[in-house]
Design a protein around this motif. Structure first.
Motif: not given
Lengths: 746, 289
Positions: A131-151
């Motif tokens: 499943l490591h392919g999904s790990f990287y997508i998950y980690g990158l999505l955290f940036f999107a989540e953080a930026f979207t939430l705070y914005y």
């Protein structure tokens, strides 16, 4: 962006980077499988308990930060379309709670990754391999989540203007992109449902996964990569079109767009994380030597993934609603300001309402998940329902009983503050009796705990009468009755201060919406009836002798379609309340009464059909709730109000009920987490990688009880601390001019 | 402040109540689980095996969740393993004896545990009962033997060393090591088996059996041809038990309805018939280039 917002974003970005970092750094450490230790320990701690603790806390916080945006955006939309400023204020306050909890969620996730890598290196090696392919997508999505939430949060004031955009180009775009955005949105939702929540024909036919599906990932989507490609292309197009249309409409619309974007990112994070959980239960892509030979999508798209996605989505909504309700209860109890009390009383009602909305659908999703567990592995299924974990369901029944009875009690108490509600008070005792009787049926175990002398007196291990209440037909009947009773409570609350309904012809477009909804519900029930009529009995290892059993139930589905038509017809003849009542009564009699009894017939004469019978019951209840709600909205549109809602004029007991609901749902989540992990027994990956550690034994109910109690205590303490922390920034003032104390019902 | 204390006390009491409920229910349900689920009988005598089988039936095997035993239990997912008129008028061993011509009750029961889909009662679905010797249940040969003894004992069969030996013989087809062998002392699942001292078999009888089962259609006249994905039947230096396991467990179903389902073909064979078949295949493997 303000300094505070920038700081928040930096913190979250750092956490996301740390998470990715630990995964990337951790991976080489576990790459040399032949030299890996299987297990480690530290400081004398029980590694399994540590992982259990951290994982459950992360799950609880995750449920909150994913559940709240779902109804937060809906509240903002309601507020934007109406004149009641409380909805917007509530949406903002929910988002404020969210931003405080998000960093904690991410931190717990990073901590979870650390402890699993540290204590279970071999397990993580297998995990990463698949499943490591999904790990990287998950980690990158955290940036999107953080930026979207705070914005989303920090632009609330800046993008609060609801007036249309004055630019000509913007107005043109807003007008001409409305329909494309709606169509793309519908396509996006449909594809997302198909890809992430629908488990394919194998699920419908109760056949379970084939050997090929088990090895490759079990959904039809794995053999149709085109659909996923279409979805991957459609999503950015939809987001761009929708975003431009929102920008062209108004600033508020653009802000709502960011809220929806936040939900999309959050839900994507949820489904990825869910796949790791379900992969441990229903691993795919392994050959007989135990080597992973599949691909990432196959590993993600395992058999239990989609049912868990649905269950967690609904559970998050219920969880978030009840936590918000508890927050409101605490604020209500600790303030003396009448305006604040009125506001938080209303907020508590909304929290309870959201919680009930999630709660009403949760049993269906839970049954679906349980059924798919059974389809995947009868061993797991039998262990869950009839083996070691059967007593967990007794505890679950107690908690669910608290939830439903508590939610209903809160509604009944709330009716005390509504002038005119006394007309409906006589119904309460009947609904309470129905709830308690159903709860007693639900909590009765099949296997009574008896001493040998008691068993000898009784003549056997099972009580001659009560044993039947421990079987699925009784349970299904009980839960459907509870759902219909709760729904009826809510209907009474909705009309508590309403007088006679207006003429149906004055309900405007809503009448035609009712017809559309009726077509939808009748089609759903009709489609299932057609499926049942044409059921290939041989696929269920049944002979034609079982056909009458099957057709008996299909004819009741047809009868329900007739009942739906009758209900709508009566509504058009200005007898809408009668139509609703008949529809509800018919559903209760059929789904709980007739099917509850016929379920035993099915058990004896056509056992494999029992799961189809459960779907019959689910569909009838769902269709009834949806159609009756549509009729209700149209019926009471423009109805005369006979009293006002005195928000704030409520005692402390209902507030403590909200606290009860919050604590109960947190405990329920902990209990179900124990069940889900425990079903794997002594397997890390079920049937593939055995747990040979010293802790490879399922903890008993006592150990589970104390552990989940501790986790719940820590979670609630952290949540209270975070909410207090968030409140240090300054408390929002009530709206300058509250609407009249008798707003329209929400 | 008062409400703050009240809120904390209220929530605390709810949480404490939950923990105490778990404690109470554990006591009610029989206490915490043992470190290892299910029982292993060791080199137990026949009576001890029956008791061990009871523990497996209600423990590691979770048999009780689907099967009742006569009037004991009310599980209906699987066939009743006792006598319960009118649907199950006869005891288990009587029904099992009649089930497949040429197959004894013991052979039928043992095979039903290792290959549950080989014979499925009418009205019950295939693919539900797992092969108990395989993951995730992974019952050992000893546990399977014990649960067989238990079921036959409940059926009214006199248990003793002879019955145990009969069960062992039936299990040998599935790779169970013989009594007293080094493998038995340390063996767990079928995967740990080694050669069991299987009888060599009669190649001539095996050749006749090979023809009568229609094997040449997919494997050629002497097993050396692969048709439509069917494997070449080259035995190499694999042991008898490996070959047996390979035939009875790994011969999977074929999709084409016209082609024979291999497990159904070989499931009608006796132990002697399988031995003869393997004897014939060994001979052809040695003779073929």
């Amino acid at each position: 962006m303000s300094r505070q917002a920038a700081h928040g974003s930096r913190v979250s970005a750092a956490l996301g980077a740390a998470l990715i970092g630990c995964l990337v750094l951790g991976f080489p450490l576990v790459a040399r499988a032949d030299e890996l230790e299987s297990y480690r320990a530290l400081w004398g701690l029980n590694p399994r308990t540590v992982v259990w603790f951290v994982a459950e806390l992360h799950l609880m916080f995750g449920a909150f930060v994913l559940g709240v945006p779902v109804f937060g955006v809906i509240l903002e939309i309601v507020g934007a379309r109406g004149s009641d400023p409380r909805f917007d204020r509530l949406a903002r306050e929910c988002t404020k709670l969210l931003s405080a909890a998000f960093a904690t969620t991410a931190s717990l996730g990073a901590l979870l990754a650390f402890v699993v890598i540290g204590f279970y290196p071999r397990v993580m090696h297998h995990f990463a391999g698949a499943l490591h392919g999904s790990f990287y997508i998950y980690g990158l999505l955290f940036f999107a989540e953080a930026f979207t939430l705070y914005y989303y949060y920090y632009t609330w004031d800046r993008l609060s203007d609801r007036s249309p955009n004055e630019r000509v180009v913007a107005r043109w775009l807003a007008r001409w992109l409305k329909i494309p955005a709606a169509l793309l949105g519908a396509a996006f939702v449909a594809l997302a449902f198909y890809l992430f929540f629908y488990n394919g024909e194998a699920s419908l036919a109760s056949l379970g996964p084939t050997a090929e599906q088990l090895s490759q990932g079990t959904s039809p989507q794995t053999s149709l990569p085109g659909i996923f490609t279409v979805f991957a292309i459609l999503t950015p197009i939809f987001l761009v079109v929708f975003g431009v249309q929102a920008w062209g409409s108004s600033r508020k619309s653009l802000h709502i767009f960011y809220g929806i974007l936040l939900n999309i990112v959050g839900l994507t994070l949820m489904v990825i994380a869910n796949s790791w959980t379900t992969y441990m239960m229903s691993p795919t892509g392994f050959n007989e030597a135990g080597q992973f030979v599949g691909d990432t999508w196959g590993a993600v798209s395992n058999f239990l993934w989609r049912p868990l996605n649905l269950h967690r989505l609904l559970g998050n909504v219920a969880f978030g609603g009840f936590v918000v309700g508890a927050y409101a209860a605490v604020r209500f109890l600790t303030t003396r300001d009448p305006d604040q009390r009125a506001y938080y009383d209303w907020m508590g009602y909304i929290g309870n309402f959201v919680g009930i909305c999630g709660l009403l659908a949760l049993p269906f999703a839970g049954y679906y998940l349980g059924r798919e567990i059974y389809s995947f592995s009868p061993v797991m299924g039998n262990d869950m329902m009839g083996g070691f974990f059967s007593w967990v369901f007794v505890m679950q029944a107690v908690l669910i009983g608290f939830l439903f009875i508590g939610a209903n009690y809160y509604l009944w108490s709330g009716m005390e503050r509504i002038e005119g509600a006394e007309r409906y008070r006589p119904w309460v005792k009947f609904i309470l009796a129905a709830l308690i009787l159903s709860f007693l049926v639900w909590v009765t175990p099949h296997n009574l705990p008896l001493r040998p002398s008691e068993a000898a007196q009784m003549g056997g291990q099972y009580h001659p009468v009560l044993k039947y209440l421990g079987l699925m037909p009784a349970k299904n009947a009980a839960v459907n009755f509870i759902l219909l009773s709760t729904y009826w409570s809510f209907m009474l609350y909705r009309r508590a201060n309403k007088g006679e309904v207006a003429d149906w012809n004055q309900s405007g477009f809503a009448r035609f919406v009712v017809v559309g909804v009726a077509v939808l519900t009748a089609t759903l029930v009709g489609a299932w009836a057609a499926f049942v009529f044409r059921l290939d009995l041989h696929e269920l290892s049944l002979t034609e002798a079982a056909r009458p059993v099957v057709q008996f139930h299909a004819w009741f589905l047809v009868a329900h379609i007739v009942a739906q038509v009758v209900a709508v017809g009566l509504a058009f003849k200005n007898h809408g309340k009668l139509g609703q009542g008949l529809l509800l009564a018919f559903t209760a009699i059929v789904a709980a009464g007739v099917f509850g009894v016929s379920g035993y017939w099915v058990l004896g004469a056509a056992n494999p059909f029992l799961r189809h019978l459960a779907v019959c019951q689910v569909l009838l209840v769902l269709a009834t709730m949806i159609l009756a709600t549509a009729i209700d909205v149209a019926l009471f549109r423009g109805a005369r109000e006979v009293g006002r809602i005195r928000w704030g004029a409520i005692g402390a007991r209902p507030q403590y009920t909200l606290l009860l609901l919050c604590v109960t749902i947190v405990l329920t989540m902990g209990l179900m987490g124990y069940l889900r992990a425990g079903l794997r027994q002594d397997w890390h990956f079920y049937g593939v990688l055995r747990d040979t550690s010293a802790q490879a034994v399922s903890p008993g109910l006592a150990e589970m009880g104390w552990t989940v109690a501790a986790i719940t205590t820590v979670f609630l303490a952290l949540v209270a601390f975070l909410f207090w922390l968030g409140g240090l920034a300054g408390r929002p003032e009530p709206p300058a001019s509250l609407p009249s104390p008798n707003p329209r019902q929400s | 402040m008062a409400h703050g204390v009240g809120i904390v006390a209220f929530c605390g009491s709810l949480i404490l109540g939950f923990a105490l409920l778990g404690q109470y229910l554990e006591g009610l349900s029989g206490g915490a689980p043992a470190a290892a689920s299910g029982a292993t009988a060791g080199q137990a005598d026949a009576v001890g095996l029956v008791e061990a089988g009871d523990a497996v039936f209600h423990g590691a095997g979770i048999c009780f969740a689907c099967h009742s035993l006569g009037t004991q239990g009310s599980a209906v997912r699987g066939p009743n393993l006792g006598a319960l008129p009118p649907q199950w008028p006869e005891p288990l061993h009587v029904r099992a004896e009649k089930r497949i011509p040429g197959k004894s009750a013991v052979e039928y029961l043992v095979e039903s545990l290792y290959m549950p889909d080989a014979f499925v009662e009418t009205g019950f679905p295939k693919g539900v009962m797992p092969a108990v010797a395989e993951p995730p249940m992974s019952l050992s040969h000893e546990q399977i033997r014990s649960v067989c003894m238990y079921m036959l004992d409940r059926s009214g069969v006199s248990v003793g060393p002879e019955l145990e030996e009969e069960i062992r013989k039936a299990q040998a087809v599935f790779g169970a090591p013989p009594r007293g062998s080094p493998e038995e002392k340390g063996a767990g699942s079928v995967e740990d088996d080694t050669d069991v001292g299987f009888p060599p078999g009669d190649p001539a009888a095996g050749a006749a059996r090979y023809q009568s089962l229609g094997c040449p259609r997919c494997h050629g006249e002497r097993g050396g041809v692969a048709v439509d994905g069917a494997p070449v039947l080259f035995t190499g230096d694999r042991s008898h038990s490996e070959l047996l396991v390979s035939i009875v467990r790994h011969a999977g179903p074929v999709d084409d309805a016209d082609l024979p389902n291999v497990p159904e073909l070989v499931s009608g064979l006796s132990v002697r018939g399988l031995a003869d078949l393997i004897g014939f295949l060994r001979q052809t493997s040695e003779e073929e280039p």
